[in-house]
Design a protein around this motif. Structure first.
Motif, PDB file in Angstrom:
ATOM      1  N   PRO A 276       0.140  31.436 -20.089  1.00  0.00           N
ATOM      2  CA  PRO A 276       0.652  30.721 -21.153  1.00  0.00           C
ATOM      3  C   PRO A 276       0.204  31.454 -22.470  1.00  0.00           C
ATOM      4  O   PRO A 276      -1.098  31.896 -22.537  1.00  0.00           O
ATOM      5  CB  PRO A 276       0.475  29.475 -21.491  1.00  0.00           C
ATOM      6  CG  PRO A 276       0.254  29.094 -19.804  1.00  0.00           C
ATOM      7  CD  PRO A 276      -0.506  30.423 -19.396  1.00  0.00           C
ATOM      8  N   ALA A 277       1.176  31.680 -23.447  1.00  0.00           N
ATOM      9  CA  ALA A 277       0.467  32.513 -24.545  1.00  0.00           C
ATOM     10  C   ALA A 277      -0.633  31.823 -25.306  1.00  0.00           C
ATOM     11  O   ALA A 277      -1.447  32.826 -25.778  1.00  0.00           O
ATOM     12  CB  ALA A 277       1.869  32.463 -25.542  1.00  0.00           C
ATOM     13  N   GLN A 391      -0.603  30.864 -35.055  1.00  0.00           N
ATOM     14  CA  GLN A 391       0.375  31.455 -34.074  1.00  0.00           C
ATOM     15  C   GLN A 391       0.075  30.222 -32.948  1.00  0.00           C
ATOM     16  O   GLN A 391       1.255  29.638 -32.574  1.00  0.00           O
ATOM     17  CB  GLN A 391       0.031  32.736 -33.292  1.00  0.00           C
ATOM     18  CG  GLN A 391       1.170  33.105 -32.333  1.00  0.00           C
ATOM     19  CD  GLN A 391       0.932  34.481 -31.593  1.00  0.00           C
ATOM     20  OE1 GLN A 391      -0.004  35.301 -32.264  1.00  0.00           O
ATOM     21  NE2 GLN A 391       1.158  34.681 -30.588  1.00  0.00           N
ATOM     22  N   ALA A 392      -0.897  29.910 -32.545  1.00  0.00           N
ATOM     23  CA  ALA A 392      -0.975  28.922 -31.423  1.00  0.00           C
ATOM     24  C   ALA A 392      -0.599  27.392 -32.047  1.00  0.00           C
ATOM     25  O   ALA A 392       0.144  26.755 -31.210  1.00  0.00           O
ATOM     26  CB  ALA A 392      -2.673  28.649 -30.963  1.00  0.00           C
ATOM     27  N   ALA A 393      -0.664  27.151 -33.427  1.00  0.00           N
ATOM     28  CA  ALA A 393      -0.149  26.017 -33.768  1.00  0.00           C
ATOM     29  C   ALA A 393       1.353  26.113 -33.627  1.00  0.00           C
ATOM     30  O   ALA A 393       1.901  24.894 -33.441  1.00  0.00           O
ATOM     31  CB  ALA A 393      -0.472  25.755 -35.451  1.00  0.00           C
ATOM     32  N   THR A 394       2.176  26.789 -33.836  1.00  0.00           N
ATOM     33  CA  THR A 394       3.581  27.085 -33.671  1.00  0.00           C
ATOM     34  C   THR A 394       3.884  26.922 -32.255  1.00  0.00           C
ATOM     35  O   THR A 394       5.092  26.510 -31.894  1.00  0.00           O
ATOM     36  CB  THR A 394       4.034  28.334 -34.333  1.00  0.00           C
ATOM     37  OG1 THR A 394       3.600  29.501 -33.377  1.00  0.00           O
ATOM     38  CG2 THR A 394       3.804  28.524 -35.582  1.00  0.00           C
ATOM     39  N   LEU A 395       2.977  27.237 -31.244  1.00  0.00           N
ATOM     40  CA  LEU A 395       3.310  27.020 -29.934  1.00  0.00           C
ATOM     41  C   LEU A 395       3.135  25.596 -29.449  1.00  0.00           C
ATOM     42  O   LEU A 395       3.899  25.393 -28.294  1.00  0.00           O
ATOM     43  CB  LEU A 395       2.416  28.030 -29.187  1.00  0.00           C
ATOM     44  CG  LEU A 395       2.418  29.513 -29.234  1.00  0.00           C
ATOM     45  CD1 LEU A 395       1.373  30.361 -28.368  1.00  0.00           C
ATOM     46  CD2 LEU A 395       3.930  29.911 -28.355  1.00  0.00           C
ATOM     47  N   LEU A 405       8.540  26.692 -30.284  1.00  0.00           N
ATOM     48  CA  LEU A 405       8.535  28.092 -30.054  1.00  0.00           C
ATOM     49  C   LEU A 405       8.218  28.137 -28.587  1.00  0.00           C
ATOM     50  O   LEU A 405       8.643  29.282 -28.070  1.00  0.00           O
ATOM     51  CB  LEU A 405       7.517  28.688 -30.990  1.00  0.00           C
ATOM     52  CG  LEU A 405       7.445  30.377 -30.626  1.00  0.00           C
ATOM     53  CD1 LEU A 405       8.487  31.088 -31.111  1.00  0.00           C
ATOM     54  CD2 LEU A 405       6.273  30.668 -31.663  1.00  0.00           C
ATOM     55  N   ARG A 406       7.745  27.265 -27.938  1.00  0.00           N
ATOM     56  CA  ARG A 406       7.306  27.355 -26.684  1.00  0.00           C
ATOM     57  C   ARG A 406       8.427  27.398 -25.808  1.00  0.00           C
ATOM     58  O   ARG A 406       8.822  28.537 -24.945  1.00  0.00           O
ATOM     59  CB  ARG A 406       6.755  26.173 -26.090  1.00  0.00           C
ATOM     60  CG  ARG A 406       6.100  26.107 -24.783  1.00  0.00           C
ATOM     61  CD  ARG A 406       5.534  24.970 -24.359  1.00  0.00           C
ATOM     62  NE  ARG A 406       4.356  24.654 -25.098  1.00  0.00           N
ATOM     63  CZ  ARG A 406       3.718  23.405 -24.838  1.00  0.00           C
ATOM     64  NH1 ARG A 406       4.078  22.495 -24.022  1.00  0.00           N
ATOM     65  NH2 ARG A 406       2.653  23.189 -25.656  1.00  0.00           N
ATOM     66  N   SER A 407       9.643  27.059 -26.296  1.00  0.00           N
ATOM     67  CA  SER A 407      10.925  27.076 -25.328  1.00  0.00           C
ATOM     68  C   SER A 407      11.691  28.513 -25.607  1.00  0.00           C
ATOM     69  O   SER A 407      12.146  29.166 -24.586  1.00  0.00           O
ATOM     70  CB  SER A 407      11.795  25.848 -25.855  1.00  0.00           C
ATOM     71  OG  SER A 407      11.423  24.748 -25.646  1.00  0.00           O
TER      72      SER A 407
END
Length: 415
Positions: A276-277, A391-395, A405-407
């Motif tokens: 996962p990102a 970036q991780a917060a938006t995931l 954003l995960r989707s």
């Protein structure tokens, strides 16, 4: 649209052309010490010559990178290879500092045209070859590996040719002249994926993000800036450091040193493609400072072995950061504007590849290379950590006005 080879064959043709042009961009890496001795260049001048590519890349990405959304992918890939061929001829026939600068700017134009276009083209070719398949990570992984894998091959090919051929500053360019010409012929027979007749008359979209995705794109762009800063360090003055600080005189070893950081980055992206990102970001943030610390140790206790290990670890970390950032950037683009968004993304990446190493080389004129690299490492790691958190917060959560954003990242090849 006429189709000469199947889309799945065209997919690998474009990947190979992408990698070839990237390798041409870094083939001078082991040659810089030879140019430095011949033309009496210092590390700042060498780095500025290397980074001249950034000017061409930024210009072509900003003003031309979006055009493949309108004109078609193949109509941009072919001029990119053509610009690379012209750059090659200039550096062969005008091997002085002005000629090298001109050739590097033209190289940047070629790389800039290729980067955003090829990444989008690979996504569309893969989707056309597998119309019934679920969204796949393959195109983004292949694009990322072709980009960094190509960049990694340039130094080792250039180093080998410089070490074992009679004309070290000519033969590498002759080899890549043939490879890029062959790539252009092969791209001619790949199927186009943009149907110009279905596009609106208003022209190609440039930089258009999905609603609420600006923070995600900002974080991804900052992460890739830092990852390419690491690549730029080793690709520009890495060979000078190996020669000057570690006292290694073989051009092939200079090439190996440049290959390691980029080659391992490509391998890491392939091996950990299923991560996962968010985990990819965490792994990259853990590996990059460890690798840079080992590089600094290798300079204080001169050791080629530790230098190569450190650059490999740093390359793996930077590669994972770039892979996570690329997937997130693709997911932020509005439909029909993917190439335009990626154009801006790669502008920031290549500025990262050129600007910080120039500042590092300039600092090295005032302090030791060791102190300059420590300061460089601290700055890059600090900015990477802040950007990765963004970036991780938006995931982890939905953006305002949009879905998570995960989707989108999971469906990033279906844009």
């Amino acid at each position: 649209m006429a189709q000469v080879v199947p889309h799945k064959v065209g997919f690998w043709i474009v990947a190979a052309a992408f990698a070839t042009l990237g390798a041409f961009g870094t083939v001078p890496t082991p040659l810089w010490p030879l140019y430095a001795v011949r033309d009496h260049l210092n590390s700042t001048e060498v780095t500025a010559t290397f980074a001249a590519m950034v000017l061409g890349a930024a210009g072509s990405l900003l003003f031309l990178g979006h055009l493949s959304d309108r004109w078609g992918r193949r109509r941009i890939i072919l001029p990119a290879l053509g610009a690379g061929i012209v750059a090659d001829v200039v550096m062969e026939t005008w091997p002085t500092l002005p000629g090298l600068l001109a050739g590097r700017v033209l190289t940047g134009v070629a790389v800039g045209l290729m980067a955003a276009t090829a990444t989008t083209y690979l996504t569309e070719l893969h989707r056309a070859a597998h119309p019934a398949a679920a969204p796949s990570r393959v195109p983004a992984t292949v694009a990322s590996v072709a980009n960094l894998g190509g960049l990694s091959l340039g130094p080792i090919v250039g180093g080998a040719l410089a070490r074992w051929t009679e004309h070290p500053l000519l033969t590498p360019y002759l080899v890549f002249l043939v490879l890029m010409a062959a790539g252009a012929v092969a791209v001619l027979i790949t199927p186009e994926t943009v149907d110009r007749s279905t596009l609106p008359a208003s022209g190609a979209a440039r930089f258009r993000l999905r609603a609420g995705r600006r923070a995600a794109f900002t974080g991804a762009a900052a992460v890739t800036f830092c990852s390419f800063a690491v690549f730029g360090l080793f690709s520009s003055i890495g060979s000078l450091i190996v020669r000057g600080e570690l006292h290694v005189t073989s051009p092939f070893v200079w090439g190996v040193a440049g290959f390691v950081v980029l080659g391992v980055s490509a391998v890491a992206q392939t091996v950990f493609a299923a991560l996962p990102a968010a985990r990819m970001l965490a792994a990259g943030l853990a590996a990059t400072p460890v690798g840079m610390a080992l590089v600094v140790y290798a300079l204080y206790e001169p050791s080629l072995g530790w230098y190569l290990i450190g650059s490999a670890v740093a390359g793996a970390g930077a590669g994972l950061l770039f892979k996570a950032a690329l997937g997130s950037a693709i997911a932020t683009a509005q439909p029909g504007a993917t190439a335009g968004v990626l154009a801006v993304f790669f502008v920031i990446a290549y500025i990262g590849m050129g600007l910080p190493p120039i500042l590092l080389a300039a600092a090295g004129q005032a302090v030791s290379d060791r102190v300059a690299i420590i300061a460089f490492s601290v700055a890059v790691i600090a900015v990477s950590a802040i950007a990765a958190r963004l970036q991780a917060a938006t995931l982890r959560r939905p953006e305002t006005g949009g879905t998570a954003l995960r989707s989108s990242a999971a469906q990033m090849t279906d844009i």
